[in-house]
Scaffold this active site. Structure first.
Site, PDB file in Angstrom:
ATOM      1  N   GLU A  56       0.814  -1.212   0.000  1.00  0.00           N
ATOM      2  CA  GLU A  56       0.000   0.000   0.000  1.00  0.00           C
ATOM      3  C   GLU A  56       0.856   1.276   0.000  1.00  0.00           C
ATOM      4  OE1 GLU A  56      -3.059   1.631   3.289  1.00  0.00           O
ATOM      5  OE2 GLU A  56      -3.391  -0.440   2.663  1.00  0.00           O
ATOM      6  N   ASP A  57       1.987   1.255   0.687  1.00  0.00           N
ATOM      7  CA  ASP A  57       2.723   2.491   0.968  1.00  0.00           C
ATOM      8  C   ASP A  57       4.155   2.550   0.446  1.00  0.00           C
ATOM      9  OD1 ASP A  57       0.503   3.481   2.312  1.00  0.00           O
ATOM     10  OD2 ASP A  57       1.174   2.743   4.255  1.00  0.00           O
TER      11      ASP A  57
END
Length: 179
Positions: A56-57
């Site tokens: 996600e990051d």
């Protein structure tokens, strides 16, 4: 496997910081993994705790997780990865639906993550007051809806003997933070 996952996450999140505290980001996945380990869960689930925000990051993809840690860890991480192309509301509704209907290991990962986030919010609120909510994509009312919805749905389908202690801690923290 767990040590390898921790080191992978440390490398992936290097230089990142937490939104409201400015702490090194890696402190969050470490706490999530430690909570899962303390609850006696599998090496795969603990490893997913370290890795849950990597796709996600960071630039890493779910295929990288699968290649390094196998299909089971990749399944857990994938189930908990938000699609950043969606709105905040859509992403959070998806997480609520996932925590309600997912396999129990996915529920365990999501709630461990959400508990750590909420404990961080509680700590930072004591320091920053209402200004804290300006650090997020959604304010107090939306955060309240989201966290109360997680608490309401997280135990769906679980027997009493399948509910870890930290689920109760999450419910209690939601009550403290949101009244």
């Amino acid at each position: 496997m767990k040590q390898k996952a921790k080191e992978f996450a440390e490398k992936a999140h290097e230089g990142q910081t937490r939104k409201s505290s400015g702490d090194p980001y890696i402190t969050h996945p470490i706490r999530v993994a430690e909570r899962l380990e303390k609850s006696g869960f599998s090496d795969e689930l603990v490893s997913a705790g370290y890795l849950h925000d990597v796709v996600e990051d960071t630039p890493y993809e779910i295929e990288d997780i699968e290649e390094e840690f196998g299909i089971q860890v990749a399944r857990l991480v994938s189930a908990h990865t938000e699609d950043k192309s969606k709105t905040w509301q859509e992403r959070k509704q998806h997480t609520i639906d996932t925590v309600k209907y997912a396999a129990k290991d996915v529920k365990y990962l999501i709630v461990a993550d959400k508990l750590d986030n909420l404990l961080s919010i509680e700590k930072e609120y004591k320091l920053q007051g209402d200004a804290l909510w300006d650090n997020f994509n959604a304010g107090y009312e939306q955060q309240k809806w989201y966290n109360e919805s997680i608490a309401k749905n997280m135990s769906t389908g679980l027997g009493e003997d399948e509910i870890p202690d930290y689920f109760r801690e999450f419910k209690n923290t939601v009550k403290r933070v949101f009244g």
